[in-house]
Design an enzyme around this catalytic site. Structure first.
Site, PDB file in Angstrom:
ATOM      1  N   HIS A 306     -14.613  -3.111   1.155  1.00 26.93           N
ATOM      2  CA  HIS A 306     -13.613  -2.122   0.737  1.00 26.93           C
ATOM      3  C   HIS A 306     -13.105  -1.397   1.974  1.00 26.93           C
ATOM      4  O   HIS A 306     -13.840  -1.185   2.927  1.00 26.93           O
ATOM      5  CB  HIS A 306     -14.249  -1.097  -0.223  1.00 26.93           C
ATOM      6  CG  HIS A 306     -13.251  -0.371  -1.045  1.00 26.93           C
ATOM      7  ND1 HIS A 306     -12.590   0.730  -0.588  1.00 26.93           N
ATOM      8  CD2 HIS A 306     -12.771  -0.626  -2.273  1.00 26.93           C
ATOM      9  CE1 HIS A 306     -11.755   1.163  -1.511  1.00 26.93           C
ATOM     10  NE2 HIS A 306     -11.839   0.346  -2.552  1.00 26.93           N
ATOM     11  N   ASP A 363     -14.259  -4.860  -8.373  1.00 24.15           N
ATOM     12  CA  ASP A 363     -13.874  -6.166  -8.926  1.00 24.15           C
ATOM     13  C   ASP A 363     -15.044  -7.117  -9.117  1.00 24.15           C
ATOM     14  O   ASP A 363     -14.892  -8.157  -9.752  1.00 24.15           O
ATOM     15  CB  ASP A 363     -12.836  -6.819  -8.006  1.00 24.15           C
ATOM     16  CG  ASP A 363     -11.542  -6.018  -7.992  1.00 24.15           C
ATOM     17  OD1 ASP A 363     -11.120  -5.590  -6.900  1.00 24.15           O
ATOM     18  OD2 ASP A 363     -11.010  -5.765  -9.077  1.00 24.15           O
TER      19      ASP A 363
HETATM   20  C1  SDX Z   1      -9.532  -3.108  -4.593  1.00 23.98           C
HETATM   21  O1  SDX Z   1      -8.027   0.567  -1.657  1.00 23.98           O
HETATM   22  C2  SDX Z   1      -8.550   0.632  -2.845  1.00 23.98           C
HETATM   23  O2  SDX Z   1      -8.953   1.690  -3.237  1.00 23.98           O
HETATM   24  C3  SDX Z   1      -8.549  -0.682  -3.614  1.00 23.98           C
HETATM   25  C4  SDX Z   1      -9.297  -0.650  -4.936  1.00 23.98           C
HETATM   26  C5  SDX Z   1      -8.612   0.267  -5.932  1.00 23.98           C
HETATM   27  O3  SDX Z   1      -9.310   0.713  -6.861  1.00 23.98           O
HETATM   28  O4  SDX Z   1      -7.361   0.414  -5.826  1.00 23.98           O
HETATM   29  O5  SDX Z   1     -10.634  -0.207  -4.746  1.00 23.98           O
HETATM   30  C6  SDX Z   1      -9.309  -2.027  -5.586  1.00 23.98           C
HETATM   31  O6  SDX Z   1      -8.577  -3.645  -4.109  1.00 23.98           O
HETATM   32  C7  SDX Z   1     -10.942  -3.447  -4.186  1.00 23.98           C
HETATM   33  C8  SDX Z   1     -11.007  -4.544  -3.075  1.00 23.98           C
HETATM   34  C9  SDX Z   1     -10.798  -5.903  -3.741  1.00 23.98           C
HETATM   35  N1  SDX Z   1     -10.707  -6.977  -2.770  1.00 23.98           N
HETATM   36  C10 SDX Z   1     -11.683  -7.894  -2.592  1.00 23.98           C
HETATM   37  O7  SDX Z   1     -12.770  -7.844  -3.167  1.00 23.98           O
HETATM   38  C11 SDX Z   1     -11.330  -9.022  -1.632  1.00 23.98           C
HETATM   39  C12 SDX Z   1     -12.506  -9.271  -0.686  1.00 23.98           C
HETATM   40  N2  SDX Z   1     -12.627  -8.126   0.196  1.00 23.98           N
HETATM   41  C13 SDX Z   1     -11.857  -8.135   1.372  1.00 23.98           C
HETATM   42  O8  SDX Z   1     -10.924  -9.059   1.670  1.00 23.98           O
HETATM   43  C14 SDX Z   1     -11.952  -6.911   2.230  1.00 23.98           C
HETATM   44  O9  SDX Z   1     -13.232  -6.434   2.150  1.00 23.98           O
HETATM   45  C15 SDX Z   1     -10.967  -5.815   1.931  1.00 23.98           C
HETATM   46  C16 SDX Z   1      -9.572  -6.301   2.007  1.00 23.98           C
HETATM   47  C17 SDX Z   1     -11.223  -5.246   0.576  1.00 23.98           C
HETATM   48  C18 SDX Z   1     -11.193  -4.717   2.939  1.00 23.98           C
HETATM   49  O10 SDX Z   1     -10.883  -5.252   4.142  1.00 23.98           O
HETATM   50  P1  SDX Z   1     -11.139  -4.402   5.492  1.00 23.98           P
HETATM   51  O11 SDX Z   1     -11.854  -3.122   5.289  1.00 23.98           O
HETATM   52  O12 SDX Z   1      -9.813  -4.356   6.148  1.00 23.98           O
HETATM   53  O13 SDX Z   1     -12.186  -5.261   6.217  1.00 23.98           O
HETATM   54  P2  SDX Z   1     -11.806  -6.157   7.365  1.00 23.98           P
HETATM   55  O14 SDX Z   1     -10.850  -7.187   6.858  1.00 23.98           O
HETATM   56  O15 SDX Z   1     -11.391  -5.313   8.524  1.00 23.98           O
HETATM   57  O16 SDX Z   1     -13.221  -6.857   7.639  1.00 23.98           O
HETATM   58  C19 SDX Z   1     -14.202  -6.218   8.432  1.00 23.98           C
HETATM   59  C20 SDX Z   1     -15.237  -7.324   8.670  1.00 23.98           C
HETATM   60  C21 SDX Z   1     -14.599  -8.638   9.119  1.00 23.98           C
HETATM   61  O17 SDX Z   1     -15.575  -9.372   9.825  1.00 23.98           O
HETATM   62  P3  SDX Z   1     -15.542  -9.309  11.450  1.00 23.98           P
HETATM   63  O18 SDX Z   1     -14.146  -9.731  11.871  1.00 23.98           O
HETATM   64  O19 SDX Z   1     -15.869  -7.860  11.798  1.00 23.98           O
HETATM   65  O20 SDX Z   1     -16.616 -10.294  11.880  1.00 23.98           O
HETATM   66  O21 SDX Z   1     -15.862  -7.611   7.413  1.00 23.98           O
HETATM   67  C22 SDX Z   1     -15.553  -8.943   7.043  1.00 23.98           C
HETATM   68  C23 SDX Z   1     -14.346  -9.355   7.837  1.00 23.98           C
HETATM   69  O22 SDX Z   1     -14.292 -10.762   7.994  1.00 23.98           O
HETATM   70  N3  SDX Z   1     -15.296  -8.921   5.602  1.00 23.98           N
HETATM   71  C24 SDX Z   1     -15.779  -9.800   4.745  1.00 23.98           C
HETATM   72  C25 SDX Z   1     -15.336  -9.384   3.494  1.00 23.98           C
HETATM   73  N4  SDX Z   1     -14.598  -8.274   3.624  1.00 23.98           N
HETATM   74  C26 SDX Z   1     -14.573  -7.976   4.931  1.00 23.98           C
HETATM   75  N5  SDX Z   1     -16.540 -10.901   4.947  1.00 23.98           N
HETATM   76  C27 SDX Z   1     -16.865 -11.596   3.829  1.00 23.98           C
HETATM   77  N6  SDX Z   1     -16.479 -11.251   2.593  1.00 23.98           N
HETATM   78  C28 SDX Z   1     -15.723 -10.163   2.375  1.00 23.98           C
HETATM   79  N7  SDX Z   1     -15.345  -9.835   1.140  1.00 23.98           N
END
Ligand code: SDX
Length: 428
Positions: A306, A363
């Site tokens: 998140h 989710d």
């Molecule tokens: C919602 O904003 C809100 O409030 C949204 C929400 C709402 O109620 O409106 O809460 C609803 O959208 C919840 C989120 C739903 N999305 C997912 O579940 C999709 C999977 N999650 C991600 O893609 C991700 O975690 C995000 C988009 C939610 C958040 O992305 P960030 O904070 O920008 O994280 P990042 O992309 O900067 O990642 C940081 C690190 C990375 O690794 P490194 O490059 O540091 O090695 O964490 C890793 C990412 O690759 N990472 C994940 C991951 N999420 C981040 N690795 C594996 N699985 C994941 N889900």
């Protein structure tokens, strides 16, 4: 006593006021930075940037706190209903009995669509994505009636809020019925919010659907938990559109479109798709996590992580319990819930996820509940938009009621070509 941040650039010191929020969170006010210094700030994704001050929702990502108008989400999930929570978010207080009854009456009065709008459903291809239909139909509401809401006119807002919150059910159910070749079922005036939706989804002209109390309760809670979430992608979109003074329907239609993506509201669908694929292909939870950790697979653990929560999303804990209770009450043994829990247990003890502060979000478990109720997979994000509608309306209202509101117009850092001379085509 006023606090200031000091920024020194080229020998100049700029004093930037530090503002403090209700819960002690602090912000550097840069609203005069550009006029004072010619500088702008850059923050791709706005992870460090507050776009507004808001009274609607408070989140503490480190502590896993979520409150609507000061009420903890756990309290609302246990004691409130979606309709009452919607009223709270929009008008800032829990409704009295009279206010609650009046709002419910409006929801009942405005549950039907203009008959000419029902014809749209025949025109959409049967395999249309329901989010495309939802955004189109919400925008189409304004072809029949452009919301007329003067700033501060809560009575008018209540009517249009009721129209949106009520009709989104009817649109969602009608798009489902059309997609499966069944007749569209009209809303009933004697049913409450969730039961009326389930009636429109699952009744047939010759057979009434009776929602069990457990199903009604679980869906009510699902909607409460999705009702608002501070300045997330779709809510910020609604505020952006509202700042240009587009009408309420247009702004909420934009919110639907912004919610659609798999990184945001589309994740609930992706979680179940992920679990189904694991089951179909015989991939164990540990094997899947290993695939996720190997970056070359470009695979994410959907439903985890998140932008704000660096701890448990409080909604995921509540949904986990609700999923358990619903499956038990319905005597459903859904292997996906067990797989989800095993995935979570492994990930929560795996350094890769712990180091990145990746926890289950809203989710991760919600799809298990929607599956148990019988909501089709391609409608999960539509259900999220139904829940989020009150939050979008509340944020639209904050913009609309603010007499000094400026249009949202972020700046940028230009990194494109320097000035170039025109070259005629024959010389290129
Ligand atoms: C919602 O904003 C809100 O409030 C949204 C929400 C709402 O109620 O409106 O809460 C609803 O959208 C919840 C989120 C739903 N999305 C997912 O579940 C999709 C999977 N999650 C991600 O893609 C991700 O975690 C995000 C988009 C939610 C958040 O992305 P960030 O904070 O920008 O994280 P990042 O992309 O900067 O990642 C940081 C690190 C990375 O690794 P490194 O490059 O540091 O090695 O964490 C890793 C990412 O690759 N990472 C994940 C991951 N999420 C981040 N690795 C594996 N699985 C994941 N889900």
């Amino acid at each position: 006593m006023a606090e200031y941040a000091r920024l020194e650039v080229d020998g100049h010191v700029y004093e930037l006021p530090i503002l403090t929020g209700t819960e002690g969170e602090r912000a550097v006010d840069i609203s005069k930075l550009r006029t004072q210094s010619g500088l702008i700030t850059l923050d791709d994704g706005y992870g460090n940037t507050g776009s507004c001050s808001s009274e609607v929702t408070f989140i503490d990502g480190d502590e896993g706190i979520l409150r609507y108008r000061g009420y903890p989400i756990e309290t609302l999930a246990e004691h409130s209903s979606f309709v009452e929570t919607a009223y709270l978010l929009i008008f800032g207080h829990l409704p009295t009995q009279a206010e609650r009854e009046h709002f419910s009456d409006l929801l009942t009065e405005y549950s039907a669509l203009h008959e000419s709008m029902m014809k749209h459903f025949d025109a959409f291809p049967t395999n249309s994505h329901p989010m495309a239909i939802m955004s189109a139909m919400i925008n189409s509401l304004s072809t029949h009636e452009r919301p007329k809401i003067e700033p501060g006119d809560d009575a008018a807002l209540e009517i249009y809020a009721a129209k949106l919150i009520s009709k989104i059910r009817t649109i969602a159910a009608a798009s489902y019925k059309s997609s499966i070749g069944q007749p569209i079922i009209y809303p009933r005036p004697d049913l409450r919010y969730v039961d009326n939706f389930l009636h429109m989804m699952f009744s047939l002209p010759y057979k009434e659907y009776e929602a069990s109390p457990e199903v009604s309760h679980a869906l009510n809670m699902f909607l409460v938990l999705h009702a608002d979430h501070e300045q997330n992608c779709s809510t910020s979109t609604v505020r952006m559109v509202a700042s240009g003074e587009a009408n309420l329907y247009a702004a909420c239609s934009a919110g639907v479109v912004a919610l659609w993506g798999p990184k945001h509201g589309g994740a609930n669908t992706e979680v179940v798709t992920m679990l189904q694929r694991m089951r179909r292909e015989g991939i164990s939870p540990q094997e899947f996590l290993n695939q996720v950790k190997d970056k070359k697979n470009n695979r994410r653990l959907m439903g985890f992580g998140h932008r704000v929560y660096r701890n448990f999303d409080p909604r995921s804990k509540i949904l986990r319990g609700a999923a358990d209770r619903l499956l038990t009450a319905m005597k459903i043994d859904d292997p996906l819930l067990g797989m989800a829990q095993e995935l979570a247990d492994l990930a929560l003890n795996d350094d890769y996820f712990v180091e990145r502060k990746l926890y289950p979000n809203v989710d991760f478990y919600s799809g298990v509940i929607l599956r148990a109720i019988g909501i089709p997979l391609n409608m999960y994000t539509v259900m999220f938009s139904m829940g989020r509608m009150p939050g979008w309306i509340a944020n639209w209202k904050e913009i609309h009621d603010n007499p000094g509101q400026k249009i949202y117009r972020p700046r940028q850092l230009y990194v494109g070509s320097e000035k170039r001379e025109w070259v005629p085509r024959h010389a290129r």
